[in-house]
Scaffold this active site. Structure first.
Site, PDB file in Angstrom:
ATOM      1  N   GLU A  76       0.833  -1.190   0.000  1.00  0.00           N
ATOM      2  CA  GLU A  76       0.000   0.000   0.000  1.00  0.00           C
ATOM      3  C   GLU A  76       0.875   1.249   0.000  1.00  0.00           C
ATOM      4  O   GLU A  76       1.864   1.332   0.730  1.00  0.00           O
ATOM      5  CB  GLU A  76      -0.923  -0.034   1.227  1.00  0.00           C
ATOM      6  N   LYS A  78       0.678   4.526   0.883  1.00  0.00           N
ATOM      7  CA  LYS A  78       0.921   5.391   2.040  1.00  0.00           C
ATOM      8  C   LYS A  78       1.893   4.731   3.006  1.00  0.00           C
ATOM      9  O   LYS A  78       2.794   5.381   3.550  1.00  0.00           O
ATOM     10  CB  LYS A  78      -0.387   5.722   2.749  1.00  0.00           C
ATOM     11  N   CYS A 173      -8.852   5.964  -5.282  1.00  0.00           N
ATOM     12  CA  CYS A 173      -8.200   5.153  -4.260  1.00  0.00           C
ATOM     13  C   CYS A 173      -9.263   4.455  -3.423  1.00  0.00           C
ATOM     14  O   CYS A 173     -10.189   5.108  -2.923  1.00  0.00           O
ATOM     15  CB  CYS A 173      -7.322   6.034  -3.384  1.00  0.00           C
ATOM     16  N   ASP A 180      -6.827   9.172  -8.550  1.00  0.00           N
ATOM     17  CA  ASP A 180      -5.502   8.808  -9.055  1.00  0.00           C
ATOM     18  C   ASP A 180      -5.522   9.019 -10.564  1.00  0.00           C
ATOM     19  O   ASP A 180      -6.451   8.580 -11.246  1.00  0.00           O
ATOM     20  CB  ASP A 180      -5.178   7.344  -8.742  1.00  0.00           C
ATOM     21  N   ARG A 241       2.152  10.670  -5.995  1.00  0.00           N
ATOM     22  CA  ARG A 241       1.496  11.169  -4.792  1.00  0.00           C
ATOM     23  C   ARG A 241       2.429  10.874  -3.628  1.00  0.00           C
ATOM     24  O   ARG A 241       2.962   9.760  -3.514  1.00  0.00           O
ATOM     25  CB  ARG A 241       0.148  10.475  -4.542  1.00  0.00           C
ATOM     26  N   GLY A 242       2.648  11.866  -2.771  1.00  0.00           N
ATOM     27  CA  GLY A 242       3.495  11.643  -1.614  1.00  0.00           C
ATOM     28  C   GLY A 242       4.913  11.251  -1.969  1.00  0.00           C
ATOM     29  O   GLY A 242       5.551  10.479  -1.247  1.00  0.00           O
TER      30      GLY A 242
END
Length: 264
Positions: A76, A78, A173, A180, A241-242
């Protein structure tokens, strides 16, 4: 941890990595998890990869991870980011030592051997490339607020290998519901799909909730079922992302993944 706020770890924390079994989603697609009709790899670029060297000086690199599609789990995103952040205060004697530790941790979560290549942040090898083939985006397709359905795909008579792509993929997501964005490239041999029908089908992902890897496997399954091509390759280039982007690649073999795009 999923779906809630988590503080950045100040200490090395491989336990932050959250594996998600691939088997369940593949069963939902009607695929045999032990023998899916594709091979492939999930390519991740980590743009915020940093640790301390033996003299406690910060090191900054871009990392390119390759997680095989036949691994037991996906990781995952994150949790991937939080884990990488936990390395910021960790000391390594060499880059090789850092790579070894990181690959061992990600590999343990994924359930397979994982590779990592490090780049200087300004390495020209990270430059993006354009996608080959014909772009679908000027076609007069429209979004109809429906889920993707294999019945949307229209087969046309075969001929030369067909390469098509769009920059209009949007999925959601399944954890946060946030969008996304991606470009998708498809290559078929021995069969052809009507381009507008493919774009209609891909636009239908606009409210579809799935992880990046699972979206690509659904696209592959539906094209395989609709067209029965001799060979099929699907690759999605999700924007970052991130500090992470992911490029899932699935195919019947014989081709390598395309390089990253500037968009990512």
């Amino acid at each position: 941890m999923l779906g809630r706020q988590v503080a950045v770890s100040e200490h090395y924390a491989p336990e932050l990595l959250h594996p998600i079994p691939r088997a369940r989603a593949r069963r939902e697609l009607g695929l045999d998890p032990a023998a899916p009709p594709f091979g492939g790899v999930d390519i991740w670029h980590a743009y915020e990869l940093s640790w301390l060297d033996a003299h406690r000086r910060p090191v900054a690199r871009v990392g390119r991870f390759a997680i095989p599609a036949d691994s037991a789990n996906l990781v995952e995103s994150k949790s991937f980011k939080l884990y990488l952040n936990s390395l910021n205060g960790e000391c390594f004697d060499s880059e090789a030592a850092a790579v070894q530790r990181i690959c061992a941790d990600i590999g343990a979560a994924a359930g397979a051997e994982v590779s990592l290549r490090l780049f200087a942040v300004d390495d020209p090898a990270l430059a993006g490339a354009s996608l080959p083939g014909d772009c679908l985006d000027a076609l007069e397709a429209s979004w109809s607020d429906r889920e993707p359905d294999v019945a949307q795909l229209v087969v046309v008579e075969g001929g030369a290998p067909q390469e098509l792509y769009t920059h209009l993929l949007r999925s959601l997501c399944p954890v946060t519901g946030q969008p996304d964005w991606a470009s998708v490239w498809v290559r078929l041999e021995g069969a052809r799909v009507e381009p507008r029908s493919l774009l209609d089908y891909l636009l239908a992902y606009r409210k579809h909730q799935d992880f990046h890897e699972q979206c690509v496997e659904r696209i592959f399954r539906d094209l395989l079922a609709a067209c029965a091509p001799e060979s099929l390759h699907v690759q999605a280039f999700y924007t970052r992302r991130g500090g992470l982007d992911i490029t899932p690649f699935r195919g019947t073999g014989g081709r390598e993944p395309l390089p990253r795009m500037n968009r990512q």
